[in-house]
Design an enzyme around this catalytic site. Structure first.
Site, PDB file in Angstrom:
ATOM      1  N   CYS A  59      42.218  38.403  32.251  1.00  0.00           N
ATOM      2  CA  CYS A  59      42.020  38.684  33.859  1.00  0.00           C
ATOM      3  C   CYS A  59      43.714  38.776  34.328  1.00  0.00           C
ATOM      4  O   CYS A  59      44.598  38.327  33.637  1.00  0.00           O
ATOM      5  CB  CYS A  59      41.305  37.619  34.262  1.00  0.00           C
ATOM      6  SG  CYS A  59      39.695  37.393  33.988  1.00  0.00           S
ATOM      7  N   GLU A  61      44.704  37.301  36.823  1.00  0.00           N
ATOM      8  CA  GLU A  61      45.402  36.192  37.248  1.00  0.00           C
ATOM      9  C   GLU A  61      46.193  35.534  36.147  1.00  0.00           C
ATOM     10  O   GLU A  61      47.330  34.862  36.470  1.00  0.00           O
ATOM     11  CB  GLU A  61      44.605  35.104  37.988  1.00  0.00           C
ATOM     12  CG  GLU A  61      43.640  35.564  39.171  1.00  0.00           C
ATOM     13  CD  GLU A  61      42.283  36.416  38.876  1.00  0.00           C
ATOM     14  OE1 GLU A  61      42.420  37.136  37.755  1.00  0.00           O
ATOM     15  OE2 GLU A  61      41.388  35.956  39.420  1.00  0.00           O
TER      16      GLU A  61
HETATM   17  N1  THU Z   1      38.542  39.862  35.955  1.00  0.00           N
HETATM   18  C1  THU Z   1      39.542  39.597  36.405  1.00  0.00           C
HETATM   19  O1  THU Z   1      40.856  40.091  36.105  1.00  0.00           O
HETATM   20  N2  THU Z   1      39.801  38.286  37.245  1.00  0.00           N
HETATM   21  C2  THU Z   1      38.892  37.327  37.635  1.00  0.00           C
HETATM   22  O2  THU Z   1      39.004  36.381  37.938  1.00  0.00           O
HETATM   23  C3  THU Z   1      37.631  38.154  37.288  1.00  0.00           C
HETATM   24  C4  THU Z   1      37.303  39.089  36.466  1.00  0.00           C
HETATM   25  C5  THU Z   1      38.241  41.004  35.380  1.00  0.00           C
HETATM   26  C6  THU Z   1      37.877  40.864  33.765  1.00  0.00           C
HETATM   27  C7  THU Z   1      37.290  41.999  33.299  1.00  0.00           C
HETATM   28  O3  THU Z   1      38.402  43.044  33.049  1.00  0.00           O
HETATM   29  C8  THU Z   1      36.704  42.648  34.580  1.00  0.00           C
HETATM   30  O4  THU Z   1      37.390  41.905  35.742  1.00  0.00           O
HETATM   31  C9  THU Z   1      35.337  42.604  34.780  1.00  0.00           C
HETATM   32  O5  THU Z   1      34.956  41.297  34.409  1.00  0.00           O
END
Ligand code: THU
Length: 137
Positions: A59, A61
């Site tokens: 992710c 973050e």
């Molecule tokens: N995702 C993030 O980057 N941060 C989050 O807190 C929620 C989910 C991303 C992971 C994945 O690549 C996409 O969003 C869909 O879940």
């Protein structure tokens, strides 16, 4: 506790909007951008980076936090997270942010850079398991 003025919030959100453009999200088509401000007043950006082996995805973050920690940072004031629709940080990211402080401000914004929610890690992760808990082990 740190307080960001409107200009500082906009700056951090804009960095996250910009970082989101560099997301690698061909599987979900849900790009996410993040921008982290350290106590030392440096900025670290992150974006989700997906993988054909889906669970290896990381992710936005966590990319931002890990980049900062890799550069020697441990204390953070705020993080902005930008998605299409003001999505909230996932549980894993909440736990990783909690490791480095529950007071970090979390600015959740949409793709236009519009602030949707302003909160803290403490509020996002109540009763967090923190490093202090291990002191009694
Ligand atoms: N995702 C993030 O980057 N941060 C989050 O807190 C929620 C989910 C991303 C992971 C994945 O690549 C996409 O969003 C869909 O879940």
């Amino acid at each position: 506790m740190t307080k960001l003025n409107e200009e500082e919030k906009k700056f951090l959100i804009d960095l996250a909007v910009e970082a989101r453009r560099r997301a690698y999200a061909p599987y979900s088509n849900y790009p996410v951008g993040a921008a982290l401000r350290s106590k030392s007043q440096k900025f670290y950006t992150g974006m989700n980076i997906e993988n054909a082996a889906y669970p290896l995805t990381i992710c936005a973050e966590r990319v931002a936090v890990f980049k900062a920690v890799a550069e020697g940072e441990r204390e953070f004031e705020a993080i902005a997270v930008v998605t299409k629709n003001g999505g909230s940080p996932c549980g894993s990211c909440r736990q990783v942010m909690a490791e480095f402080g529950l007071e970090t401000i979390v600015l959740i914004a949409d793709q236009q850079g519009q602030l949707v929610t302003e909160t803290t890690v403490a509020k996002l992760l109540p009763e967090a398991f923190t490093p202090q808990k291990l002191d009694n082990a």
